[in-house]
Design a protein around this motif. Sequence first.
Motif, PDB file in Angstrom:
ATOM      1  N   LYS A 483     -13.028  61.219  -0.071  1.00 49.84           N
ATOM      2  CA  LYS A 483     -13.517  59.961  -1.444  1.00 49.84           C
ATOM      3  C   LYS A 483     -13.054  58.826  -0.704  1.00 49.84           C
ATOM      4  O   LYS A 483     -12.238  58.666   1.087  1.00 49.84           O
ATOM      5  N   GLY A 484     -14.192  57.709  -0.570  1.00 44.21           N
ATOM      6  CA  GLY A 484     -14.198  56.796  -0.042  1.00 44.21           C
ATOM      7  C   GLY A 484     -15.003  55.695  -0.669  1.00 44.21           C
ATOM      8  O   GLY A 484     -15.129  55.909  -1.979  1.00 44.21           O
ATOM      9  N   ILE A 485     -14.998  54.088  -0.467  1.00 42.44           N
ATOM     10  CA  ILE A 485     -15.215  53.178  -1.493  1.00 42.44           C
ATOM     11  C   ILE A 485     -16.415  52.913  -1.108  1.00 42.44           C
ATOM     12  O   ILE A 485     -17.044  52.888   0.390  1.00 42.44           O
ATOM     13  N   ASP A 488     -22.542  56.008  -1.424  1.00 40.09           N
ATOM     14  CA  ASP A 488     -22.177  57.182  -0.906  1.00 40.09           C
ATOM     15  C   ASP A 488     -22.207  57.281   0.627  1.00 40.09           C
ATOM     16  O   ASP A 488     -21.567  58.103   1.394  1.00 40.09           O
ATOM     17  N   GLU A 489     -23.694  56.846   1.514  1.00 41.51           N
ATOM     18  CA  GLU A 489     -23.433  56.449   2.841  1.00 41.51           C
ATOM     19  C   GLU A 489     -22.612  56.219   4.210  1.00 41.51           C
ATOM     20  O   GLU A 489     -22.975  56.130   4.952  1.00 41.51           O
ATOM     21  N   LYS A 490     -21.571  55.414   3.232  1.00 42.36           N
ATOM     22  CA  LYS A 490     -20.928  54.811   4.019  1.00 42.36           C
ATOM     23  C   LYS A 490     -19.780  55.620   4.637  1.00 42.36           C
ATOM     24  O   LYS A 490     -18.977  55.551   5.121  1.00 42.36           O
ATOM     25  N   TRP A 491     -19.355  56.760   3.729  1.00 37.81           N
ATOM     26  CA  TRP A 491     -18.357  57.705   4.323  1.00 37.81           C
ATOM     27  C   TRP A 491     -18.190  59.917   3.921  1.00 37.81           C
ATOM     28  O   TRP A 491     -18.188  60.088   3.871  1.00 37.81           O
ATOM     29  N   MET A 492     -19.804  59.636   2.987  1.00 39.39           N
ATOM     30  CA  MET A 492     -19.979  60.672   2.734  1.00 39.39           C
ATOM     31  C   MET A 492     -19.794  62.253   3.679  1.00 39.39           C
ATOM     32  O   MET A 492     -20.270  63.226   3.044  1.00 39.39           O
ATOM     33  N   PHE A 493     -21.069  61.507   4.456  1.00 35.37           N
ATOM     34  CA  PHE A 493     -21.728  62.154   5.338  1.00 35.37           C
ATOM     35  C   PHE A 493     -21.707  62.016   6.765  1.00 35.37           C
ATOM     36  O   PHE A 493     -22.006  62.829   7.606  1.00 35.37           O
TER      37      PHE A 493
END
Length: 778
Positions: A483-485, A488-493
Amino acid sequence: MLIWGAVVVLSCTSCTTHIDETESLTNYANPLIGTAHCRWFHFAPGAMPFGLAKPASATNASAGNKGGWEATGYDYRDKTIEGFPCLHEFQIGGIVLMPTVGRLVTVPGPVNTKGKGYRSAFSHDDEIAKPGYYSVILKDYDIKAELTATKRVAYQRFTFPKSGQSNLLFDIGNQQGESGKVLDAEVIITNEGFVEGWVETLPLYCNKYQNGATVKMFFSAEMDKKPSVVGTFRKDEQFLNQRHIKGIGAGAWLTYVTNKGEAVTAKVGLSYTSVKNARLNRITETNNGKLNFDEAQRLSHNTWESYLGRIRVETPSKEDKTKFYTGLYHALLGRGIANDVNGAYPKHDGTIGQLPMRDGKPAFSFCNSDGIWGAQWNLIQVWALAYPDYLADYANTHIQVFKDSGWMGDGIANSRYVSGVGTNQLGNMLAAAFACGIRGINADDAYAAARKNELDGTARPLGAGKADTDKFLKYGYVPHLDKGIGPDEKWMFSASHTLEYSFGAYAVAQMAKALGKTDDYNRLMDLSKGWERLYDTKLNLIHPRTADGKFIDGFKPMQVWRGFQEGNAFQYTFYVPHDPKGLIAKMGNKEFTERLDSIFTWSEKKIFSGGTTIDAFAGLQTYYNHGNQPCLHISWLFNQSGAPSLTQKWVRAILDKFYGTDGIHGYGYGQDEDQGQLGAWYVISSMGIFDVAGLCNINPKFSLGSPKFNRISIQLHPDYYKGREFVIEAPGNSDTNKYAQKYTLNGRVITDLNLPFSAVTSGGKLVVEMGDTPQNKY
């Protein structure tokens, strides 16, 4: 200061070839292939190679584009045409013309309806689509529409029936394709009879990656017949005899009295900077209006023949030749120029920039571009080999954006950031251009841009991609978050980004080494080992880790979007193109080869992607997905594990089965062709040469496979390479004799399956002896 030399953009017409050049290669390139569920920029048959003007018919361009990237524009399955837009680029589209007869209607109406708008029924039987020309019969009006273009001028010719009310609509102020909602527009019918104006849009992807970034499109149109009546409109509101209108939905119409078979031609000058420059582009490229439609069409045809003719293939299979030249056509269609004849170009901040001039012309062409994600396995190799003049333009474009904005954007629409997948592989592209010796690029500027792309994570704008670079630099891998802020590309991959960044670090490290930047080289090479930090030796898979070094719990290797962008762990585990030997050593040669072979055996049943499901993401939860970038090098990895016959077997199978030749089965079924990437993969792989490292190594080399054609002639650009021609011959080649038995370069036997790029560009001949027996030792 280091510089590679001067750029000279030629069509290479001075090159010679073994084949009779009276053969028309444009007859093999079919723009209608794969147009079911295709992207906005995929279908633009009226364009020149890398042209700014890209006229085409549209069937559903006005229907909206919720996410900003979905299939829109022309769909082979539709039954009606709603107009002929002049511009087709990533996030850019508009300037629509539409001819009608009878009662004036100024809205297109819902897709595939009759009588609810100005759209018209059509039949594929009445269509002609080839590079540089398109025609169709609009059945509801008995009008023949024809399209062609110069670089910056769209030619649209409409042959009307006998009528006292033959109308020509300019629908300017409404959304088209990927362009996003319209913010404002203006149309003027001048006293001299020209139609001029502009439209400003807010594309969804531009707004995501560069908040508030708009795109402006300008035009200046000259018609060869005087109208009897004129007017303007705003959607379905019509204003007779009014010559000026402004606002969302703005447009204009001209009405003519026509005899049966009488044609009206519109020459539409286009620009991304101003109406004045659109007018200048039109005047310059039409020779002040003297260049007529047929002459422009011949010019376009000859240009396409010249560009396609840089690579000539011989085969008795018309189907294979059609696949090849359609793929090459797409590699040369997308990512068109964005500057005017006087060197004006749209800058990152929305103002107008000026390119350096040489002999009265821009020193290089400034380009628009979809993201370059994965293009090291297709476009970059094709461009470097046969179109180094364009690769120089492409590199200089992104260096210019870097100078203007401080960062490179993986994709750009009029210099605006449209990263698309939120990453950035431009460092790989610049490293390849440097390694291949592409002239006309300042090495200091290229390295500064590439270095910052890999080694700077501070205050990095979202549009520059790689938003988690700071974490990669800190940990040597991107730590996983469930889970991020933010986007998506800032934290999901975490895992897929680690693999991409490792590859990018390696590519730019080679550039650093060649330039003597030892500290940078050592740091980048350490980062290139990021993939090892995520390799799970128990599973023999890439396995995301958290910041404390622990592998994530509940790991499902086939799961998409948890640590992996547009793919899964089975696919991404092979994403170590810069160190395949290292990956093979970790997995074990036998395990590596058998697993990869079984993956292709299983994937063949799914046509190497998502089967016949028409969707861009149909193959994400599969073992291999040729319809998307992360997998495009995998079939060539057998060459690294001592089983090259399996590369030859499976590359051939992909060429034969994934690629089709009709409107629905083209690039898989509804797969995302990304401005020529899948087409370019066919081109480079069918020639039996490929580099999994994307030509980024010092002294880059192609790995050798099985040519699909009996003879291939590559015309080498005389301003970039010392050779004139490189020929690949495969005597005995057939569907049965698909295995290479022996490779001979200029009379000398090759034993290591590597062909130096410099050997190709020096000119010569590679002979591949073919047979039906797999060979794994040469």
